[in-house]
Write a protein that holds these residues in place. Structure first.
Motif, PDB file in Angstrom:
ATOM      1  N   THR A 141     -25.011  34.180 -43.627  1.00 54.02           N
ATOM      2  CA  THR A 141     -23.821  35.025 -43.544  1.00 54.02           C
ATOM      3  C   THR A 141     -23.047  34.726 -42.265  1.00 54.02           C
ATOM      4  N   LEU A 142     -21.767  34.519 -42.430  1.00 56.03           N
ATOM      5  CA  LEU A 142     -20.859  34.463 -41.272  1.00 56.03           C
ATOM      6  C   LEU A 142     -20.379  35.878 -41.033  1.00 56.03           C
ATOM      7  N   TYR A 143     -20.646  36.383 -39.830  1.00 54.61           N
ATOM      8  CA  TYR A 143     -20.349  37.790 -39.522  1.00 54.61           C
ATOM      9  C   TYR A 143     -19.258  37.838 -38.472  1.00 54.61           C
ATOM     10  N   ILE A 144     -18.071  38.247 -38.879  1.00 57.25           N
ATOM     11  CA  ILE A 144     -16.950  38.276 -37.945  1.00 57.25           C
ATOM     12  C   ILE A 144     -16.636  39.709 -37.564  1.00 57.25           C
ATOM     13  N   SER A 145     -16.713  39.962 -36.276  1.00 54.75           N
ATOM     14  CA  SER A 145     -16.412  41.297 -35.782  1.00 54.75           C
ATOM     15  C   SER A 145     -15.130  41.232 -34.973  1.00 54.75           C
ATOM     16  N   PHE A 146     -14.162  42.054 -35.353  1.00 48.62           N
ATOM     17  CA  PHE A 146     -12.943  42.128 -34.563  1.00 48.62           C
ATOM     18  C   PHE A 146     -13.127  43.195 -33.495  1.00 48.62           C
ATOM     19  N   ASP A 147     -12.895  42.794 -32.277  1.00 48.93           N
ATOM     20  CA  ASP A 147     -12.818  43.721 -31.147  1.00 48.93           C
ATOM     21  C   ASP A 147     -14.132  44.388 -30.781  1.00 48.93           C
ATOM     22  N   GLU A 148     -15.259  43.946 -31.333  1.00 49.14           N
ATOM     23  CA  GLU A 148     -16.518  44.471 -30.840  1.00 49.14           C
ATOM     24  C   GLU A 148     -17.455  43.311 -30.578  1.00 49.14           C
ATOM     25  N   LEU A 149     -18.082  43.344 -29.427  1.00 53.26           N
ATOM     26  CA  LEU A 149     -18.913  42.226 -29.008  1.00 53.26           C
ATOM     27  C   LEU A 149     -20.263  42.246 -29.717  1.00 53.26           C
ATOM     28  N   GLU A 150     -20.862  41.077 -29.765  1.00 51.29           N
ATOM     29  CA  GLU A 150     -22.115  40.917 -30.502  1.00 51.29           C
ATOM     30  C   GLU A 150     -23.210  41.860 -29.999  1.00 51.29           C
ATOM     31  N   GLY A 151     -23.397  41.906 -28.669  1.00 47.44           N
ATOM     32  CA  GLY A 151     -24.493  42.694 -28.097  1.00 47.44           C
ATOM     33  C   GLY A 151     -24.487  44.147 -28.544  1.00 47.44           C
ATOM     34  N   PRO A 152     -23.410  44.884 -28.215  1.00 53.31           N
ATOM     35  CA  PRO A 152     -23.366  46.289 -28.621  1.00 53.31           C
ATOM     36  C   PRO A 152     -23.407  46.479 -30.137  1.00 53.31           C
ATOM     37  N   TYR A 153     -22.758  45.583 -30.840  1.00 56.35           N
ATOM     38  CA  TYR A 153     -22.699  45.709 -32.298  1.00 56.35           C
ATOM     39  C   TYR A 153     -24.100  45.651 -32.903  1.00 56.35           C
ATOM     40  N   VAL A 154     -24.847  44.617 -32.478  1.00 62.58           N
ATOM     41  CA  VAL A 154     -26.187  44.414 -33.024  1.00 62.58           C
ATOM     42  C   VAL A 154     -27.104  45.567 -32.602  1.00 62.58           C
ATOM     43  N   ARG A 155     -26.929  46.030 -31.350  1.00 62.99           N
ATOM     44  CA  ARG A 155     -27.750  47.145 -30.872  1.00 62.99           C
ATOM     45  C   ARG A 155     -27.468  48.405 -31.698  1.00 62.99           C
ATOM     46  N   ASN A 156     -26.178  48.667 -31.945  1.00 62.57           N
ATOM     47  CA  ASN A 156     -25.836  49.869 -32.703  1.00 62.57           C
ATOM     48  C   ASN A 156     -26.433  49.837 -34.106  1.00 62.57           C
ATOM     49  N   LEU A 157     -26.422  48.669 -34.701  1.00 60.39           N
ATOM     50  CA  LEU A 157     -27.028  48.558 -36.031  1.00 60.39           C
ATOM     51  C   LEU A 157     -28.531  48.790 -35.951  1.00 60.39           C
ATOM     52  N   HIS A 158     -29.111  48.293 -34.847  1.00 59.16           N
ATOM     53  CA  HIS A 158     -30.553  48.439 -34.684  1.00 59.16           C
ATOM     54  C   HIS A 158     -30.950  49.905 -34.631  1.00 59.16           C
ATOM     55  N   SER A 159     -30.077  50.732 -34.061  1.00 56.84           N
ATOM     56  CA  SER A 159     -30.393  52.160 -33.931  1.00 56.84           C
ATOM     57  C   SER A 159     -30.420  52.868 -35.283  1.00 56.84           C
TER      58      SER A 159
END
Lengths: 96, 560
Positions: B293-311
């Motif tokens: 999967t190519l995962y494109i996030s507009f305006d949110e950085l990888e670190g916080p994004y992945v962490r938030n999903l982890h929660s």
């Protein structure tokens, strides 16, 4: 002593006209003593590169101070040609 | 018509195979519209293919040309090559004109130089700088004709660039030239909303089909690109019957088993309605299937994004580490819509994924461009569909209008499925809801469902209907509790009744046993009495009848 170089392409009509117009003007200015050098770019394309002359016919007036002055065209505009060659008349006067 | 590919894939696409071979193509444009870059890029691509090129500059110095080229990814292959010749044909500033001239000298020089390298692609860049010295307009026209003839004679494919005025019309000395030549490209660079918008239009292509629209054009490190006109337009799209799970069982069930492979799902909703969570869950699930999967996030950085999903129990870290998910964060404001599109296109080319997530696609609306986000999203959906990529697009919607922006962008029309997430506010609380607005090719439930979010991930709550209304949150819970209490009460009542009846049965049983015993006893007593009576009658009969011999030993009571 400025050097006149006329860039032509073979015996094309414009080249022929340029040759005749230049010869007439030099005569009128009383400088028939000057024999313009002729470069045929069909035979010597490299000369066009070294003098940075690409349009034909063109008349280059080379001198020691700069890389010379260039006049495009078949030299049918007599006024422009006369102005272009005006300093030759002055030089003649000084020399004479 | 014989064509020669330019090696600029997008341009070859819109010209249906390149520019006319052995002919002159006119490239017109304002200053800084990209004429020189386009020409240099064509030469670079030709040289990469092992061909040779000649660049004749009437405007910029050879050093400047080299500096121009060095800025691009293809610069080195152009500049390091022996197969590129650059001729400095800048007219002298002081040059004057005294009559007609022609370009025979130039053509002779070009012929001689191109023979040295075998150049087939030739560029005359900024020839208007020389032609403007031509007094007679018709003479200028004739010279261009002569150039075109020289192309045919020598097999040159030539790009002739010339400047147009800012209103887009060609200057006097170039007027009429396009009627002479087979192909004309017009480049433009306009400032719209403080942004430079480039475009390319094929104004003329005699004897060839071509795209006639004004095409958005970009120039970046890779040079000229037409973002919306990529090479691989696959017309035969296979419609898959395979369903891909979204990773939420109850949601899959509602969709008839998941979304079709190669289809596009739009998830729209207000901020915080769990769009990203649903999208992240899909990518995580795809990774467990072994899909990329190519995962494109507009305006949110990888670190916080992945962490938030982890929660919320979604693990993208491992799939990212394993190369199954490529996470790319883009800044919406930092580029124009076309640039974003091109970036996504290149990422797709590079990563070649099975699935794509763009969270949120509505960010494109923030990027500026004359063409707008609508075309970009339309093109994007078209592109992923042609490539068979299963795509999830999220779209942020307004507070008052949960379906607004998605509709505006027409994404919802184009997407195969559309899930709307929202809040339901009742009794002082917000509950997430999910409803499937459309799902092409599937029977699907239209019921709004409550979306539950916990440490373990996502789920849909059981439906609690109340008078035709779906209950959520506390309302759902209290209804559930109420129902449970009722059920418990009924269960107790029944137990009570059961005990009661059982007791009565037990009592009846006891009574039956008592009566049964009584019956037995009374039957015994009766039989005893009857036998006694019989003996008495026999004795009396014997006494009254002397004929009958008295037994010697009679019954006891005779002896009394």
């Amino acid at each position: 002593m400025p050097l006149l170089i006329l860039f032509v392409t073979g015996d094309a009509p414009r080249s022929r006209r340029a040759r005749a117009n230049l010869s007439n003007m030099l005569e009128r200015l009383g400088r028939s003593d000057l024999t313009p050098r002729e470069v045929d770019l069909l035979d010597q394309p490299q000369a066009g590169l070294s003098y940075s002359v690409f349009a034909t016919p063109s008349l280059l007036k080379a001198d020691q101070q700069s890389d010379g002055a260039l006049l495009y065209g078949d030299l049918s505009d007599e006024q422009r040609l006369e102005r272009f060659l005006a300093d030759l008349l002055v030089q003649k006067a000084e020399a004479g | 018509m014989e064509k020669r590919i330019t090696g600029i894939t997008d341009l070859d696409r819109v010209t249906r195979g390149g520019l006319p071979a052995g002919q002159t193509t006119l490239v017109l444009g304002e200053a800084a519209a990209g004429k020189t870059v386009l020409a240099l890029q064509v030469l670079a691509r030709a040289i990469e293919r092992g061909e040779a090129g000649l660049f004749v500059s009437f405007e910029e110095s050879p050093d400047q040309i080299r500096r121009d080229a060095a800025a691009f990814t293809w610069g080195p292959s152009l500049l390091d090559a022996d197969s590129l010749a650059v001729i400095d044909a800048r007219p002298r500033l002081s040059a004057e004109t005294a009559g007609e001239f022609d370009l025979e000298g130039l053509l002779s020089i070009v012929d001689a130089t191109s023979r040295q390298t075998g150049a087939a692609w030739i560029v005359f860049d900024g020839i208007d700088q020389l032609l403007r010295h031509q007094v007679d307009h018709n003479a200028a026209i004739n010279q261009i004709r002569r150039v075109d003839e020289a192309c045919a004679e020598n097999g040159w494919t030539l790009l002739l660039t010339g400047k147009t005025r800012h209103d887009g019309t060609e200057p006097f000395h170039l007027e009429g030239i396009e009627f002479l030549l087979s192909a004309t490209l017009i480049l433009s660079a306009r400032i719209v909303d403080q942004q430079l918008n480039r475009s390319l239009r094929i104004a003329k292509y005699r004897g060839s089909g071509h795209v006639t629209d004004e095409l958005p054009m970009l120039i970046d490190n890779d040079g000229v690109a037409l973002p919306y006109h990529y090479g691989d337009e696959n017309e035969n799209i296979e419609a898959s019957d395979e369903r891909l799970s979204l990773g939420v069982d109850r949601l899959d069930a509602l969709l008839g088993g998941g979304i079709y492979r190669g289809s596009t799902l739009l998830i729209s909703g207000r901020p915080g309605t769990a769009k990203s969570t649903l999208a992240g869950r899909f990518a995580e699930t795809a990774a467990t299937r072994g899909q990329r999967t190519l995962y494109i996030s507009f305006d949110e950085l990888e670190g916080p994004y992945v962490r938030n999903l982890h929660s919320v129990g979604i693990n993208l870290r491992d799939p990212i580490a394993a190369g199954r998910v490529r996470f790319k964060s883009l800044s919406a404001y930092a580029a124009r819509v076309t640039e974003h599109f091109l970036a996504i296109r290149r990422l797709l080319d590079d990563f070649d994924p099975d699935c794509l997530v763009i969270d949120p696609i509505s960010a494109l609306l923030k990027a500026s461009a004359t063409e707008g986000a609508e075309i970009a999203t339309e093109r994007l959906i078209d592109m992923v569909r042609r490539r068979g990529i299963t795509t999830i697009l999220t779209s942020l919607s307004g507070v008052r209008d949960p379906e607004g922006e998605a509709t505006q962008g027409q994404i919802s029309t184009l997407a195969d499925s559309w899930i709307v997430l929202d809040y339901n506010v009742r009794g002082g609380e917000r509950n997430r809801s999910l409803s499937i607005v459309k799902s092409r090719g599937s029977g699907h439930s239209n019921q709004q469902r409550e979306l539950l979010l916990s440490d373990e991930g996502l789920d849909l709550a059981e439906i609690y209907e109340n008078g035709g209304e779906v209950l959520m949150g506390t309302a759902r819970i209290s209804k559930a509790q109420e129902d449970e209490a009722t059920a418990r009460r009924k269960r107790l009542e029944w137990q009570q009744r059961q005990n009661d009846l059982e007791q009565r049965i037990a009592q009846a049983e006891k009574e039956r046993r008592r009566l049964s015993e009584m019956l037995e006893l009374e039957a015994e007593e009766y039989n005893e009495a009857a036998r006694f009576d019989e003996q008495g009658r026999n004795r009396i009969r014997r006494r009254r009848d002397p004929e009958i011999e008295e037994p010697e030993h009679g019954d006891g009571f005779n002896d009394n």
